[in-house]
Design a protein around this motif. Structure first.
Motif, short mmCIF file in Angstrom:
data_model
loop_
_atom_site.label_atom_id
_atom_site.label_comp_id
_atom_site.label_asym_id
_atom_site.label_seq_id
_atom_site.Cartn_x
_atom_site.Cartn_y
_atom_site.Cartn_z
N LEU A 179 0.71 -1.40 -0.02
CA LEU A 179 -0.01 0.12 -0.01
C LEU A 179 0.68 1.05 0.04
CD1 LEU A 179 -2.65 -1.00 2.74
CD2 LEU A 179 -3.09 -1.11 0.22
N LYS A 180 0.33 2.27 -0.97
CA LYS A 180 0.96 3.53 -0.78
C LYS A 180 0.03 4.60 0.05
CE LYS A 180 3.51 2.68 -5.04
NZ LYS A 180 3.87 3.10 -6.33
N ILE A 181 0.39 5.04 1.21
CA ILE A 181 -0.54 5.81 2.00
C ILE A 181 0.22 7.22 1.91
CG2 ILE A 181 -1.59 6.25 4.09
CD1 ILE A 181 -2.52 3.61 2.95
N GLN A 182 -0.66 8.18 1.57
CA GLN A 182 -0.09 9.65 1.52
C GLN A 182 -0.26 10.08 2.92
OE1 GLN A 182 -2.69 13.10 0.34
NE2 GLN A 182 -2.04 12.54 -1.43
N LYS A 183 -1.42 9.77 3.74
CA LYS A 183 -1.70 10.26 5.19
C LYS A 183 -2.69 9.14 5.79
CE LYS A 183 -3.54 14.36 7.20
NZ LYS A 183 -4.19 15.80 7.10
N GLN A 184 -2.56 9.31 7.11
CA GLN A 184 -3.36 8.63 7.80
C GLN A 184 -3.42 8.95 9.27
OE1 GLN A 184 -1.82 4.38 7.80
NE2 GLN A 184 -0.32 4.97 9.38
N GLY A 185 -4.33 8.64 9.94
CA GLY A 185 -4.63 9.01 11.61
C GLY A 185 -5.85 8.74 11.84
N VAL A 186 -5.96 8.93 13.09
CA VAL A 186 -7.33 8.77 13.89
C VAL A 186 -7.87 10.13 14.51
CG1 VAL A 186 -8.23 7.32 15.80
CG2 VAL A 186 -6.36 6.37 14.69
N PHE A 187 -9.32 10.15 14.19
CA PHE A 187 -9.84 11.34 15.16
C PHE A 187 -11.28 11.11 15.82
CE2 PHE A 187 -11.21 11.63 10.66
CZ PHE A 187 -12.52 12.09 10.70
N SER A 188 -11.69 11.56 16.64
CA SER A 188 -12.99 11.49 17.33
C SER A 188 -13.87 12.54 16.61
CB SER A 188 -13.04 11.87 18.82
OG SER A 188 -12.43 10.54 19.28
N ALA A 189 -15.30 12.34 16.41
CA ALA A 189 -16.15 12.99 15.86
C ALA A 189 -17.54 12.87 16.69
CB ALA A 189 -16.48 12.56 14.35
N GLY A 190 -18.06 14.04 16.85
CA GLY A 190 -19.37 14.18 17.48
C GLY A 190 -19.27 13.77 19.02
N GLY A 191 -20.42 13.60 19.66
CA GLY A 191 -20.48 13.22 20.79
C GLY A 191 -20.91 13.82 21.90
N THR A 192 -21.08 13.65 23.27
CA THR A 192 -21.53 14.61 24.28
C THR A 192 -20.78 15.09 24.97
OG1 THR A 192 -22.02 12.55 25.64
CG2 THR A 192 -23.75 13.24 24.02
N PHE A 193 -20.91 15.90 25.85
CA PHE A 193 -19.95 16.58 27.00
C PHE A 193 -20.95 16.59 28.43
CE2 PHE A 193 -18.57 20.38 29.78
CZ PHE A 193 -17.26 19.89 29.81
N GLN A 194 -20.45 16.02 29.35
CA GLN A 194 -21.14 16.37 30.75
C GLN A 194 -20.09 16.91 31.66
OE1 GLN A 194 -21.73 11.62 30.81
NE2 GLN A 194 -23.63 11.90 30.99
N GLN A 195 -20.98 17.57 32.56
CA GLN A 195 -20.17 18.01 33.79
C GLN A 195 -21.01 17.95 34.99
OE1 GLN A 195 -18.47 22.16 33.40
NE2 GLN A 195 -17.26 21.83 34.95
N ALA A 196 -20.38 17.31 36.15
CA ALA A 196 -21.21 17.34 37.26
C ALA A 196 -21.09 18.51 38.02
CB ALA A 196 -20.46 16.08 37.98
N ALA A 197 -22.19 18.78 38.73
CA ALA A 197 -22.26 20.03 39.74
C ALA A 197 -21.03 19.97 40.55
CB ALA A 197 -23.47 20.09 40.33
N GLY A 198 -20.81 21.27 41.04
CA GLY A 198 -19.78 21.33 42.17
C GLY A 198 -18.17 21.84 41.69
N THR A 199 -17.47 21.52 42.34
CA THR A 199 -16.06 21.93 42.24
C THR A 199 -14.86 20.81 42.31
OG1 THR A 199 -16.29 24.41 43.16
CG2 THR A 199 -14.13 23.71 42.74
#
Length: 333
Positions: free
Chosen positions: A6-26
């Motif tokens: 195989l002749k690969i010019q470029k390759q990689g891994v990424f994440s896409a989309g998703g959710t973000f959660q944050q619990a109350a408090g500090t």
């Protein structure tokens, strides 16, 4: 002698989309490492491995796995031959290999689940039309040695959260925003969100659905349930007409392998595929009636024999890929 690599010019891994959660408090980094207060969680995204070939043909494909699977099923075969990702890279396509939200490398989930550990290999052997345990179907194109079967069973991987079509659709639409235009290749359970992804993203240029579990129809055109001996009914899903009209804009090919009965079967899992194939024909008729370009490809009718539910891993996967490549080339995909 030409080297085969195989002749690969470029390759990689990424994440896409998703959710973000944050619990109350500090968050307290000294005393609160194990407490949720103030902490965040990034979850429900897709993980995308991509490879772009040297001297590509200007087109790309995005691969979405089926139930209990991950992107590894596209990358190789149980007996170690090249998988679809390498085959299509050699044809000049950029490939994007998905682990859908809550599966494989995208296992971080925003909802809890219990992962069963019940032995079930023989169930999948039947469900995927390899044969009736311990016997393979006589003409099977699946590699029948013990080592290959062991590797095949070890591809299975569990959901780490509920299978959620809107969550998967959202993540894959985000993946398409990063990849740009590409044909969507879905398999089995992945074919269900695949229709919704096709309706939601203009970057889906066409769809190859490999034995998808069901099909979408305009809400007022959903066919009657198709009775089979399988415990899960074979039935279409209604969607708004305006959404279906977006799907109709994309060329669609639905591929089925061999050994699907044409008459009711006493094997419930195989009878299920009889019903799905019948529903596929009704879906294609509906798409084409609305001005689309859809077809069912039953591989035995094309002179390609012995394929099971995993035609992209069978001994003749190159022949199957060539057929798909010709379909795409005819449509400039």
């Amino acid at each position: 002698m030409t080297e085969d690599y195989l002749k690969i010019q470029k390759q990689g891994v990424f994440s896409a989309g998703g959710t973000f959660q944050q619990a109350a408090g500090t968050f307290d980094p000294i005393n609160g490492q194990m407490a949720p207060a103030g902490q965040t969680r990034h979850a429900d995204h897709a993980s995308v491995l991509y490879q772009l070939p040297v001297d590509g043909n200007g087109h790309a494909m995005m691969f979405l796995h089926g139930y209990g699977q991950s992107r590894t099923g596209w990358m190789s075969t149980p007996d170690g031959r090249p998988g679809f990702s390498d085959i299509f890279l050699k044809k000049g396509y950029g490939v994007y290999l998905i682990d859908q939200p809550r599966r494989g490398e995208a296992g971080q989930s925003s909802v809890a689940t219990q992962i069963p550990a019940t032995p079930d290999d023989q169930n999948w052997f039947t469900q995927f039309r390899l044969g009736l345990w311990p016997n393979f179907i006589e003409n099977t194109a699946f590699p029948k040695d013990d080592a290959s079967l062991d590797q095949f069973f070890r591809q299975m991987t569990p959901d780490t959260g509920e299978f959620d079509i809107p969550v998967i659709t959202s993540a894959l639409v985000a993946a398409y925003e990063k990849s740009g235009p590409a044909v969507l290749v879905s398999h089995s359970q992945g074919g269900v969100p695949g229709w919704f992804i096709g309706m939601a993203s203009e970057n889906v240029t066409g769809i190859i659905a490999i034995e998808p579990g069901t099909f979408v129809f305009p809400e007022d055109e959903v066919p009657d349930i198709i009775p089979t001996k399988y415990p899960m009914p074979v039935q279409g899903v209604g969607v708004p007409a305006k959404d279906f009209a977006e799907l109709v804009k994309k060329p669609i090919a639905i591929y089925f392998g061999d050994n699907i009965p044409s008459e009711p079967s006493n094997v419930p899992a195989w009878d299920f595929w009889r019903g799905v194939k019948q529903l596929a024909n009704e879906f294609v008729a509906t798409v084409n009636r609305h001005g689309g370009d859809a077809k069912v490809v039953y591989l035995p009718d094309e002179g390609i024999h012995g394929n099971d539910h995993f035609m992209f891993e069978d001994l003749n996967n190159q022949e199957v890929a060539d057929h798909m490549g010709n379909w795409m080339a005819e449509r400039n995909l």
